[in-house]
Scaffold this active site. Sequence first.
Site, PDB file in Angstrom:
ATOM      1  N   ARG A  35     -18.014 -84.725 -70.797  1.00  0.00           N
ATOM      2  CA  ARG A  35     -18.240 -84.771 -69.344  1.00  0.00           C
ATOM      3  C   ARG A  35     -18.828 -86.111 -68.897  1.00  0.00           C
ATOM      4  O   ARG A  35     -18.591 -86.538 -67.773  1.00  0.00           O
ATOM      5  CB  ARG A  35     -19.150 -83.618 -68.926  1.00  0.00           C
ATOM      6  CG  ARG A  35     -18.416 -82.305 -68.980  1.00  0.00           C
ATOM      7  CD  ARG A  35     -19.313 -81.141 -68.704  1.00  0.00           C
ATOM      8  NE  ARG A  35     -18.533 -79.941 -68.476  1.00  0.00           N
ATOM      9  CZ  ARG A  35     -19.028 -78.721 -68.469  1.00  0.00           C
ATOM     10  NH1 ARG A  35     -20.311 -78.545 -68.680  1.00  0.00           N
ATOM     11  NH2 ARG A  35     -18.247 -77.692 -68.258  1.00  0.00           N
ATOM     12  N   LYS A 197      -7.895 -60.797 -71.701  1.00  0.00           N
ATOM     13  CA  LYS A 197      -7.698 -59.607 -70.867  1.00  0.00           C
ATOM     14  C   LYS A 197      -6.867 -59.851 -69.622  1.00  0.00           C
ATOM     15  O   LYS A 197      -6.982 -60.889 -68.987  1.00  0.00           O
ATOM     16  CB  LYS A 197      -9.069 -59.098 -70.417  1.00  0.00           C
ATOM     17  CG  LYS A 197      -9.886 -58.524 -71.548  1.00  0.00           C
ATOM     18  CD  LYS A 197     -11.144 -57.930 -71.005  1.00  0.00           C
ATOM     19  CE  LYS A 197     -11.769 -57.021 -72.044  1.00  0.00           C
ATOM     20  NZ  LYS A 197     -12.999 -56.436 -71.539  1.00  0.00           N
ATOM     21  N   GLY A 353     -10.783 -73.148 -69.644  1.00  0.00           N
ATOM     22  CA  GLY A 353     -11.394 -72.425 -70.761  1.00  0.00           C
ATOM     23  C   GLY A 353     -10.802 -72.667 -72.131  1.00  0.00           C
ATOM     24  O   GLY A 353     -10.662 -73.801 -72.576  1.00  0.00           O
ATOM     25  N   GLY A 376     -14.314 -72.607 -64.751  1.00  0.00           N
ATOM     26  CA  GLY A 376     -14.272 -71.726 -63.578  1.00  0.00           C
ATOM     27  C   GLY A 376     -13.584 -72.381 -62.392  1.00  0.00           C
ATOM     28  O   GLY A 376     -12.831 -71.723 -61.658  1.00  0.00           O
TER      29      GLY A 376
HETATM   30  P1  AMP Z   1      -9.800 -66.081 -72.173  1.00  0.00           P
HETATM   31  O1  AMP Z   1     -11.199 -66.620 -72.100  1.00  0.00           O
HETATM   32  O2  AMP Z   1      -9.548 -64.881 -71.338  1.00  0.00           O
HETATM   33  O3  AMP Z   1      -8.774 -67.175 -71.974  1.00  0.00           O
HETATM   34  O4  AMP Z   1      -9.621 -65.520 -73.646  1.00  0.00           O
HETATM   35  C1  AMP Z   1      -9.672 -66.352 -74.762  1.00  0.00           C
HETATM   36  C2  AMP Z   1      -9.928 -65.501 -75.958  1.00  0.00           C
HETATM   37  O5  AMP Z   1      -8.872 -64.585 -76.125  1.00  0.00           O
HETATM   38  C3  AMP Z   1     -10.029 -66.296 -77.241  1.00  0.00           C
HETATM   39  O6  AMP Z   1     -11.352 -66.256 -77.698  1.00  0.00           O
HETATM   40  C4  AMP Z   1      -9.077 -65.575 -78.185  1.00  0.00           C
HETATM   41  O7  AMP Z   1      -9.639 -65.346 -79.456  1.00  0.00           O
HETATM   42  C5  AMP Z   1      -8.853 -64.247 -77.493  1.00  0.00           C
HETATM   43  N1  AMP Z   1      -7.572 -63.626 -77.875  1.00  0.00           N
HETATM   44  C6  AMP Z   1      -6.364 -64.181 -77.877  1.00  0.00           C
HETATM   45  N2  AMP Z   1      -5.452 -63.310 -78.374  1.00  0.00           N
HETATM   46  C7  AMP Z   1      -6.101 -62.186 -78.701  1.00  0.00           C
HETATM   47  C8  AMP Z   1      -5.704 -60.940 -79.269  1.00  0.00           C
HETATM   48  N3  AMP Z   1      -4.439 -60.696 -79.596  1.00  0.00           N
HETATM   49  N4  AMP Z   1      -6.661 -60.020 -79.465  1.00  0.00           N
HETATM   50  C9  AMP Z   1      -7.942 -60.269 -79.136  1.00  0.00           C
HETATM   51  N5  AMP Z   1      -8.369 -61.426 -78.589  1.00  0.00           N
HETATM   52  C10 AMP Z   1      -7.458 -62.370 -78.368  1.00  0.00           C
END
Ligand code: AMP
Length: 395
Positions: A35, A197, A353, A376
């Site tokens: 940063r 999710k 992220g 964010g």
């Molecule tokens: P996000 O912050 O929502 O972009 O999620 C990122 C996280 O999703 C990372 O830490 C990954 O380890 C997790 N992730 C990706 N694929 C999977 C999966 N099939 N099952 C569980 N976690 C996952």
Amino acid sequence: MQSIENQSFEGKTVIVRVDFNVPLNEKFEVTDATRIHAAKPTIDMLTAAGAKCVLLSHLGRPKGIDPDLSLQHIIPSVGDILGKEVQFSSETIGNQAIEAISSVPYGGVILMENLRFHAEETKGDPAFAQALADLGDAYVNDAFGTAHRAHASTAIIANHFPKAKYFGLLLKGEVQAIKQVMETGQKPVLAIIGGAKVSSKLTILESLLDKIDDLIIGGGMVYTFIHAQGGSVGTSICEPDLKETALALLEKAKAKGVRVHLPTDVRISDAFDNNATTKIVPVDAIPDEWMALDCGPDSLKHFGEVVHQAKTILWNGPLGVFEMETFAKGTIGLGEHIASSTGQGAYSLVGGGDSVAAVKQFGFEEQMSYVSTGGGAMLESLEGKQLPGIAALLS
Ligand code: AMP
């Protein structure tokens, strides 16, 4: 958009809101200076133009004054990166702060103490914004990482500089990168949305459907869609209560002519462990007691073809649990495809992220057109929201 380029700053005291919210180790050393490096072009341009830079930033989330979160800790790093002496003011506002600024020569730099030692900062308090505005003659925002907050230093302060408020080079770059994907991108436009999710990416998915031609869905989100379509997902991460939402989203995509690409095969595992037993199975036939943690080789091949057809690519979220080597193949393979497509002329933006972390970890950073610095703030931009820090500069 009024940026700092081609403006006269000779003999001006310029307030620059930067995002120096950097990680520190137990010896209070900066462990990731990304940063600070990101703000350097703006500070260099202003000081070269004869301005005195008054740097404002927050660090962490202090509740009142907290010596562990003093910005004084980062002065050596900032000085090294800027290649010049950087002064420090232990007061953020008030007479003592103004006095400290007056002792800095034009062309010099001073960093003020952590904005968030004052609770008024995050409340967007007008009196605090006024006190910040009293520190200089012009205001530059270069803090994309906090542009989604309507804080005193990120938004409210701009009201005091109706004719002297500017985009810093980093903020301008981020805004242009988002525009290039969301508004002016060459077609076909592809969005790759992964991550854990559906619930956290729902608004993004909905907002993107109006802007894109292809959508690759990856990561843990996949299993909510597969479950909704009647597939067996074993113990994979899944949000069954979002079944209707997931189906409606697929319908909406179809109605808008967006091609949706889900994995066809996946790497499943008998435990959430790098050394667990794994195998490749069809995405909708995951046995009970098994969880899918990455996409499989056929999916990756198909995703690669989609990536190579695209002229504009947005990547948000990993395709698997890339933090474990065994389940990083999909994310690495996708990164390779995007890097190669970018080399052949496509525009690629990686933002928001964990995909940024993955791109850095696997060494693709230099091969992407743009890698965003904002978590964010990038997510909210992709949701189609106008960020307060940006709106304040445009009004
Ligand atoms: P996000 O912050 O929502 O972009 O999620 C990122 C996280 O999703 C990372 O830490 C990954 O380890 C997790 N992730 C990706 N694929 C999977 C999966 N099939 N099952 C569980 N976690 C996952």
